[in-house]
Write a protein that holds these residues in place. Structure first.
Motif, PDB file in Angstrom:
ATOM      1  N   THR A 229       0.843  -1.206   0.000  1.00 56.32           N
ATOM      2  CA  THR A 229       0.000   0.000   0.000  1.00 56.32           C
ATOM      3  C   THR A 229       0.871   1.247   0.000  1.00 56.32           C
ATOM      4  OG1 THR A 229      -1.883  -1.062   1.073  1.00 56.32           O
ATOM      5  CG2 THR A 229      -1.684   1.316   1.326  1.00 56.32           C
ATOM      6  N   ALA A 230       1.905   1.262   0.844  1.00 58.54           N
ATOM      7  CA  ALA A 230       2.800   2.420   0.896  1.00 58.54           C
ATOM      8  C   ALA A 230       3.477   2.642  -0.451  1.00 58.54           C
ATOM      9  CB  ALA A 230       3.845   2.221   1.992  1.00 58.54           C
ATOM     10  N   LYS A 231       3.919   1.564  -1.088  1.00 58.53           N
ATOM     11  CA  LYS A 231       4.538   1.671  -2.413  1.00 58.53           C
ATOM     12  C   LYS A 231       3.562   2.284  -3.413  1.00 58.53           C
ATOM     13  CE  LYS A 231       5.722  -1.341  -6.288  1.00 58.53           C
ATOM     14  NZ  LYS A 231       4.481  -1.062  -7.017  1.00 58.53           N
ATOM     15  N   ASN A 232       2.326   1.794  -3.417  1.00 60.48           N
ATOM     16  CA  ASN A 232       1.345   2.295  -4.382  1.00 60.48           C
ATOM     17  C   ASN A 232       0.973   3.748  -4.103  1.00 60.48           C
ATOM     18  OD1 ASN A 232       1.282  -0.120  -5.774  1.00 60.48           O
ATOM     19  ND2 ASN A 232      -0.379  -0.967  -4.545  1.00 60.48           N
ATOM     20  N   ILE A 233       0.965   4.137  -2.840  1.00 66.79           N
ATOM     21  CA  ILE A 233       0.729   5.542  -2.498  1.00 66.79           C
ATOM     22  C   ILE A 233       1.850   6.412  -3.053  1.00 66.79           C
ATOM     23  CG2 ILE A 233       0.740   7.181  -0.580  1.00 66.79           C
ATOM     24  CD1 ILE A 233      -0.779   5.013   1.048  1.00 66.79           C
ATOM     25  N   ILE A 234       3.086   5.975  -2.845  1.00 64.51           N
ATOM     26  CA  ILE A 234       4.233   6.765  -3.278  1.00 64.51           C
ATOM     27  C   ILE A 234       4.286   6.875  -4.791  1.00 64.51           C
ATOM     28  CG2 ILE A 234       6.764   6.749  -3.367  1.00 64.51           C
ATOM     29  CD1 ILE A 234       6.634   5.521  -0.499  1.00 64.51           C
ATOM     30  N   GLU A 235       3.951   5.795  -5.485  1.00 64.58           N
ATOM     31  CA  GLU A 235       3.979   5.830  -6.949  1.00 64.58           C
ATOM     32  C   GLU A 235       2.788   6.591  -7.524  1.00 64.58           C
ATOM     33  OE1 GLU A 235       4.368   1.727  -8.173  1.00 64.58           O
ATOM     34  OE2 GLU A 235       6.552   1.935  -8.278  1.00 64.58           O
ATOM     35  N   GLY A 236       1.658   6.552  -6.813  1.00 61.82           N
ATOM     36  CA  GLY A 236       0.460   7.212  -7.334  1.00 61.82           C
ATOM     37  C   GLY A 236       0.341   8.667  -6.941  1.00 61.82           C
ATOM     38  N   LEU A 237       0.850   9.006  -5.748  1.00 58.10           N
ATOM     39  CA  LEU A 237       0.783  10.380  -5.236  1.00 58.10           C
ATOM     40  C   LEU A 237       2.213  10.885  -5.126  1.00 58.10           C
ATOM     41  CD1 LEU A 237      -1.900   9.768  -2.465  1.00 58.10           C
ATOM     42  CD2 LEU A 237      -2.283  10.706  -4.754  1.00 58.10           C
ATOM     43  N   THR A 238       2.754  11.275  -6.246  1.00 56.47           N
ATOM     44  CA  THR A 238       4.196  11.502  -6.345  1.00 56.47           C
ATOM     45  C   THR A 238       4.642  12.754  -5.597  1.00 56.47           C
ATOM     46  OG1 THR A 238       3.871  12.682  -8.431  1.00 56.47           O
ATOM     47  CG2 THR A 238       4.348  10.334  -8.556  1.00 56.47           C
ATOM     48  N   MET A 239       5.849  12.623  -5.055  1.00 48.14           N
ATOM     49  CA  MET A 239       6.532  13.758  -4.427  1.00 48.14           C
ATOM     50  C   MET A 239       7.916  13.841  -5.071  1.00 48.14           C
ATOM     51  SD  MET A 239       5.232  13.521  -0.489  1.00 48.14           S
ATOM     52  CE  MET A 239       5.696  15.234  -0.170  1.00 48.14           C
ATOM     53  N   GLY A 240       8.854  14.508  -4.404  1.00 48.09           N
ATOM     54  CA  GLY A 240      10.180  14.658  -4.981  1.00 48.09           C
ATOM     55  C   GLY A 240      10.900  13.333  -5.125  1.00 48.09           C
ATOM     56  N   GLU A 241      11.893  13.282  -5.998  1.00 50.28           N
ATOM     57  CA  GLU A 241      12.611  12.042  -6.275  1.00 50.28           C
ATOM     58  C   GLU A 241      14.068  12.092  -5.832  1.00 50.28           C
ATOM     59  OE1 GLU A 241       9.960  10.821 -10.208  1.00 50.28           O
ATOM     60  OE2 GLU A 241      12.111  11.236 -10.417  1.00 50.28           O
ATOM     61  N   ASN A 242      14.471  13.154  -5.159  1.00 51.38           N
ATOM     62  CA  ASN A 242      15.863  13.252  -4.720  1.00 51.38           C
ATOM     63  C   ASN A 242      16.100  12.555  -3.389  1.00 51.38           C
ATOM     64  OD1 ASN A 242      16.645  14.803  -6.962  1.00 51.38           O
ATOM     65  ND2 ASN A 242      15.924  16.676  -5.985  1.00 51.38           N
ATOM     66  N   LYS A 243      15.117  12.639  -2.493  1.00 50.07           N
ATOM     67  CA  LYS A 243      15.306  12.110  -1.151  1.00 50.07           C
ATOM     68  C   LYS A 243      14.056  11.400  -0.674  1.00 50.07           C
ATOM     69  CE  LYS A 243      16.825  13.455   3.498  1.00 50.07           C
ATOM     70  NZ  LYS A 243      17.332  14.546   4.353  1.00 50.07           N
ATOM     71  N   ALA A 244      14.256  10.381   0.151  1.00 53.25           N
ATOM     72  CA  ALA A 244      13.141   9.713   0.824  1.00 53.25           C
ATOM     73  C   ALA A 244      13.510   9.518   2.286  1.00 53.25           C
ATOM     74  CB  ALA A 244      12.841   8.372   0.168  1.00 53.25           C
ATOM     75  N   TYR A 245      12.504   9.605   3.149  1.00 53.97           N
ATOM     76  CA  TYR A 245      12.699   9.250   4.552  1.00 53.97           C
ATOM     77  C   TYR A 245      12.268   7.797   4.757  1.00 53.97           C
ATOM     78  CZ  TYR A 245      14.090  13.877   6.004  1.00 53.97           C
ATOM     79  OH  TYR A 245      14.796  15.043   6.167  1.00 53.97           O
ATOM     80  N   VAL A 246      12.859   7.172   5.739  1.00 55.15           N
ATOM     81  CA  VAL A 246      12.623   5.759   6.013  1.00 55.15           C
ATOM     82  C   VAL A 246      12.242   5.606   7.475  1.00 55.15           C
ATOM     83  CG1 VAL A 246      13.651   3.452   6.030  1.00 55.15           C
ATOM     84  CG2 VAL A 246      14.291   5.090   4.245  1.00 55.15           C
ATOM     85  N   ALA A 247      11.159   4.873   7.731  1.00 56.21           N
ATOM     86  CA  ALA A 247      10.710   4.671   9.110  1.00 56.21           C
ATOM     87  C   ALA A 247      10.163   3.261   9.253  1.00 56.21           C
ATOM     88  CB  ALA A 247       9.639   5.699   9.485  1.00 56.21           C
ATOM     89  N   THR A 248      10.133   2.769  10.477  1.00 61.21           N
ATOM     90  CA  THR A 248       9.561   1.453  10.719  1.00 61.21           C
ATOM     91  C   THR A 248       8.071   1.450  10.380  1.00 61.21           C
ATOM     92  OG1 THR A 248       9.083  -0.230  12.374  1.00 61.21           O
ATOM     93  CG2 THR A 248       9.206   2.041  13.154  1.00 61.21           C
ATOM     94  N   GLY A 249       7.623   0.345   9.809  1.00 67.64           N
ATOM     95  CA  GLY A 249       6.199   0.198   9.514  1.00 67.64           C
ATOM     96  C   GLY A 249       5.449  -0.500  10.623  1.00 67.64           C
ATOM     97  N   THR A 250       6.128  -0.762  11.761  1.00 68.45           N
ATOM     98  CA  THR A 250       5.492  -1.490  12.853  1.00 68.45           C
ATOM     99  C   THR A 250       5.234  -0.613  14.081  1.00 68.45           C
ATOM    100  OG1 THR A 250       7.656  -2.244  13.662  1.00 68.45           O
ATOM    101  CG2 THR A 250       6.501  -3.666  12.106  1.00 68.45           C
TER     102      THR A 250
END
Length: 579
Positions: A229-250
């Motif tokens: 779901t998170a992947k599809n959100i990111i691909e469908g609701l696009t933001m910048g492509e230079n940087k991404a933040y990473v966090a636990t999904g739990t």
């Protein structure tokens, strides 16, 4: 005339190994504290030198905090965390450092006690409590601060989907409202009734189709789990492509605090497991030049950090690696020449325009899950390449940390690497297959006719790739020869024999004569029992007579015929000739 080859059944030959997918270095920063409250402070320190406004949320439970990201972004404020009944010292000190004059408290007194509100007021801080009787009312009240004509609807009983969409929602000023799986709370309905569009995050098991039917002009981003779901959100609701933040999904706390910082930097949040980057998220990693990890190693391990240190995998097949997206594949190599059926759930995207660069990619639900090539068109960071001896290959595999199972089998990182050797060329590496090990079960619903057609075409492609490596002109597909080859494969299966001569005494040459094929030289290869086109090509390459036919510069035309059935399950025939 070329003599026909021997009548030895070619059983499938397996020589495979698993290889570590190392990465090249990229910019990775970790923002973390001793606990979630301190991590929120560190995020605030990272993003704000000073702020008149702070949003305060309960750091132990998520319900009233889920919708807070868009509000904080609108107010230009960081999100800090507190206990229900006590303000942590690090949070208090950060409020003082920011010189905050206003604090928005998310939730009623059941989420954050009135004693904390009283303490803050003593410091001449203006307090606005945004809360309702439950999480749904709280989200609806937060929505009243955001005048967007859109609303995002997330399940209020869990946090991952809401947090995955939070940076996008915050950046675009769209409120996040909450729902049950099968019933729409009245407070949420009042908000959505005033909107022109709604975005649903989560699959039908998270937000039912019945809920969707009650919402205006909906679009849904969901998956089989929180990571897809998170992947599809990111691909469908696009933001910048230079940087991404990473966090636990739990856990929710780090992603909640980080959502506003991510929105400020126009960056998405990738949700990961503590010790692994889930497959859907792996497909996104190559898209970014840098990462910010939210939380300490107890939330996102150092092992995951290592996997995020770059986007160059150990193997690059013409710039594309396993777990890349289909969009990345097409943007790199263009449209494939064919899309073939396979025995697995994935489709083969075949690139055969240039035999010297022949390659096929297995694609499943928009992700590259397998790659095969017997052309010298790929690179390995460790120097693995076609033409190396088996000893050299094994040395390099051991050097990069691949674990040995048995024979030529190696395991690493949920990936299968199967290496193919040419015994007639010094037992050197002649082909390589990389496949995710979650694609080991064959598809029972495969279209047999399409599979046959695909395998016949791949048999020609792989023969031409081998010929190109040996500087021999490519073979041309021939319809009449293919009909002869198909008929012979079917005949072997249905009349239970394995020979170039059929039970009627007709040789391959006589069958070609009967088909009206005029030739000056001809030859035939047969095989039975191999799993697919890759396996049968490998078997033929490792039989001197069959290999001679494939590489013969005399032959100009080829017809390949496959038939499913009979004692060995599948039969193969190659008919070569020169007009």
């Amino acid at each position: 005339m070329i003599k026909k080859t021997g009548i030895t059944i070619l059983l499938i030959i397996l020589a495979f190994s698993l290889v570590k997918l190392d990465t090249a270095k990229a910019n990775v920063n970790r923002i973390s504290g001793e606990n979630r409250f301190d991590t929120a402070v560190q995020i605030s320190l990272w993003g704000w030198d000073q702020s008149d406004t702070v949003v305060l949320a309960n750091g132990q439970t998520f319900p009233d905090a889920l919708a807070g990201g868009p509000l904080a972004y609108k107010m230009g404020a960081p999100i800090l965390l507190t206990y229900k009944n006590r303000l942590p010292s690090e949070t208090r000190e950060e409020i003082q450092r920011l010189q905050a004059k206003r604090i928005y408290i998310l939730g009623g007194t059941g989420a954050i006690d009135a004693t904390i509100e009283t303490e803050l007021k003593k410091n001449d801080i203006e307090i606005t409590r945004v809360g309702g009787d439950d999480r749904f009312q709280t989200a609806a009240k937060i929505a009243s601060y955001l005048p967007s004509k859109k609303a995002i609807v997330a399940n209020g009983r869990n946090f991952p989907d809401a947090l995955a969409v939070a940076p996008y929602a915050a950046k675009h000023g769209i409120p996040i409202v909450l729902t049950e799986t099968n019933s729409l709370p009245s407070s949420t309905l009042k908000v959505t009734e005033q909107k022109l569009e709604t975005i649903l995050v989560g699959g039908n098991g998270v937000i039912s189709a019945n809920i969707e039917s009650k919402l205006p002009d909906t679009i849904r981003y969901g998956g089989i789990d929180r990571y897809e779901t998170a992947k599809n959100i990111i691909e469908g609701l696009t933001m910048g492509e230079n940087k991404a933040y990473v966090a636990t999904g739990t856990n929710f706390a780090d992603a909640l605090s980080g959502s506003v910082l991510a929105a400020k930097e126009n960056a998405p949040i990738l949700l990961v497991k503590k010790e692994a980057v889930p497959s859907p998220i792996k497909s996104l990693v190559h898209s970014y030049d840098s990462f910010g990890i939210l939380g300490g190693i107890n939330a996102v391990s150092s092992g995951v950090e290592e996997k995020l240190t770059g986007s160059l995998e150990e193997f690059r097949f013409q710039g594309v690696h396993v777990n890349a997206t289909k969009e990345f594949l097409r943007s790199t190599l263009g449209d494939p020449q064919r899309i073939d059926e396979s025995r697995f759930n994935f489709d083969w995207y075949v690139y055969n325009k240039d035999p010297k660069k022949y390659i096929q990619y297995g694609v499943f639900k928009g992700i590259v899950v397998a790659v095969y090539s017997n052309s010298d068109s790929w690179v390995s960071q460790s120097g693995l390449k076609l033409g190396l001896s088996k000893t050299e290959v094994e040395t390099k595999l051991n050097h990069i940390g691949a674990s040995h199972n048995q024979a030529n089998d190696y395991d690493y990182d949920e990936m299968l690497i199967r290496t193919y050797y040419d015994k007639n060329d010094g037992n050197t590496l002649s082909g390589i297959l990389i496949k995710r090990d979650d694609f080991t079960i064959t598809n029972p619903d495969v279209n047999i006719t399409e599979l046959r057609n695909s395998m016949e075409k791949q048999i020609l492609d792989q023969a031409n790739a081998l010929r190109a490596r040996h500087l021999v002109a490519p073979l041309q597909s021939d319809t009449k020869a293919q009909e002869v080859a198909r008929a012979h494969s079917k005949d072997m299966a249905t009349r239970n024999f394995f020979s170039h001569d059929n039970p009627d005494g007709l040789s391959s040459f006589q069958r070609m004569d009967q088909a009206g094929i005029s030739y000056s030289s001809a030859g035939e290869n047969i095989a039975a029992g191999q799993f697919n086109a890759i396996a049968v090509h490998d078997a033929w390459v490792n039989s001197p007579g069959h290999r001679q036919n494939i590489l013969s510069p005399l032959f100009k035309k080829l017809g390949a015929g496959v038939y499913f059935g009979g004692e060995y399950g599948v039969y193969y025939t190659q008919d070569f000739y020169t007009p």
